[in-house]
Scaffold this active site. Structure first.
Site, short mmCIF file in Angstrom:
data_model
loop_
_atom_site.label_atom_id
_atom_site.label_comp_id
_atom_site.label_asym_id
_atom_site.label_seq_id
_atom_site.Cartn_x
_atom_site.Cartn_y
_atom_site.Cartn_z
N ARG A 1 0.86 -1.19 0.00
CA ARG A 1 0.00 0.00 0.00
C ARG A 1 0.89 1.23 0.00
O ARG A 1 1.62 1.48 0.97
CB ARG A 1 -0.95 0.03 1.20
CG ARG A 1 -1.83 1.30 1.14
CD ARG A 1 -3.01 1.25 2.07
NE ARG A 1 -2.65 1.50 3.46
CZ ARG A 1 -3.55 1.73 4.42
NH1 ARG A 1 -4.85 1.70 4.16
NH2 ARG A 1 -3.14 1.95 5.66
N HIS B 1 -4.63 -7.92 12.31
CA HIS B 1 -3.94 -8.81 13.26
C HIS B 1 -4.06 -10.25 12.74
O HIS B 1 -5.12 -10.64 12.26
CB HIS B 1 -4.58 -8.67 14.64
CG HIS B 1 -3.77 -9.26 15.76
ND1 HIS B 1 -3.66 -10.63 15.95
CD2 HIS B 1 -3.02 -8.68 16.72
CE1 HIS B 1 -2.88 -10.86 16.99
NE2 HIS B 1 -2.47 -9.69 17.48
N ASP C 1 -33.46 -22.22 -9.50
CA ASP C 1 -33.28 -21.68 -10.85
C ASP C 1 -31.91 -20.99 -10.91
O ASP C 1 -31.07 -21.20 -10.03
CB ASP C 1 -34.44 -20.76 -11.24
CG ASP C 1 -34.63 -19.65 -10.24
OD1 ASP C 1 -33.85 -19.58 -9.27
OD2 ASP C 1 -35.56 -18.83 -10.42
#
Ligand code: COA
Ligand code: MG
Length: 278
Positions: free
Chosen positions: A64, A214, A259
């Protein structure tokens, strides 16, 4: 590849970077953004670069970075140096599709085209979720409730109604674009029951995975994504009955009409069971 559990580890803590893949998480995220204090960013970039070159775990390894226009370029310069590449890059605070496109260009300048995981955590991001999901580089949308609540001036409640619209909009946008939807964090990592219930809510909404902070949370999340024996048995009965029913659109299993939507659900249950048994 499955992305049930997405575990963050702070970029400036090399021990946690190394421990994270042992948690059983499908994705580990080496964080350079909110989990790292501003003064530690440079040290974190170098630690993440080192961890990426040392480790080669079976799970997806993501980094990140900081938002585009802030220090994303510096992040990539250091993180990707020496020819190391993560499996994916997470972009936080994505406000519109241009943020993803800008990152894709930056990645290209660094000779890589790894997929982008787009973290939606603002009002603008939620409103532009559809375009963000459809951007070429986007491979998953993640919903970040805490930053979203701060952005719109809401108050976090145990029921979570203040994020319901945003949480559902993100999953709809991801689904329409055919990319993964990853649910928000459960911040109280001691509260296993709360995490389990919140993970179930996310699954009911259609999420494919959930973020974690964690290692203990990873186990709970992976378990929540594991179908029960009863669910697996039902799914098998449904798919067997489909074989027998041949070209009939709707048929009955256990006194219930089956279905197309229920067939899709049965297939999803067996896919999740297969992931859990790996
Ligand atoms: N990744 C890898 N390992 C972790 C971890 C993580 N996110 N969180 C905890 N661990 C390890 C600890 O190092 C410890 O290992 P040890 O048994 O070998 O000593 C073990 O798990 C137990 O940890 P514990 O003592 O219960 O927690 P802590 O007090 O060390 O850490 C936090 C608590 C919240 C600080 C920690 O979990 C953390 O850093 N989480 C990620 C935070 C983050 O990245 N935030 C930004 C994204 S939202
Ligand atoms: Mg944040």
């Amino acid at each position: 590849m499955a992305r049930r559990s997405v575990l963050f580890a702070p970029g400036d803590q090399p021990d946690k970077l190394r421990k994270a893949p042992d948690s059983g998480a499908d994705v580990v995220v080496f964080d350079l953004e909110d989990g790292v204090a501003p003064a530690e960013k440079d040290r974190a970039r170098r630690a993440v670069n080192e961890a990426l070159s040392d480790l080669d775990p079976a799970c997806e390894v993501c980094v990140r970075i900081n938002p585009t226009g802030i220090t994303a370029d510096d992040d990539l310069d250091t993180v990707l140096s020496g020819g190391v590449t993560p499996d994916s890059v997470m972009l936080p605070k994505v406000a519109d599709a241009a943020d993803v496109t800008t990152l894709a260009q930056l990645l290209e300048e660094h000779d890589t085209d790894v997929p982008v995981l787009a973290l939606i955590e603002s009002a603008a991001g939620v409103l532009h979720a559809e375009a963000i999901a459809r951007a070429d580089a986007t491979d998953a949308l993640l919903f970040g409730a805490e930053d979203y609540v701060a952005d719109v001036g809401a108050t976090r409640t145990p029921e979570g109604t203040e994020v319901l619209y945003a949480r559902q909009r993100v999953v709809a946008a991801a689904s329409a674009a055919g990319v993964d939807a990853i649910d928000t964090l459960w911040t109280d990592f001691e509260d296993t029951d709360g995490l389990r219930a919140d993970t179930r809510r996310g699954i009911e909404m259609g999420y494919d995975g959930k973020m974690a902070i964690h290692p203990r949370q990873v186990t709970v999340i992976n378990e929540a994504f594991t179908p029960t024996e009863e669910e697996v048995a039902w799914a098998e009965r449904v798919l067997d009955a489909r074989e027998e029913a041949d070209d009939v659109g709707a048929f009955a299993v256990d006194g219930e009409m089956i279905d197309a939507p229920l067939l899709a659900q049965a297939e999803r249950i067996l896919e999740r069971a297969a992931v859990a048994n790996r």
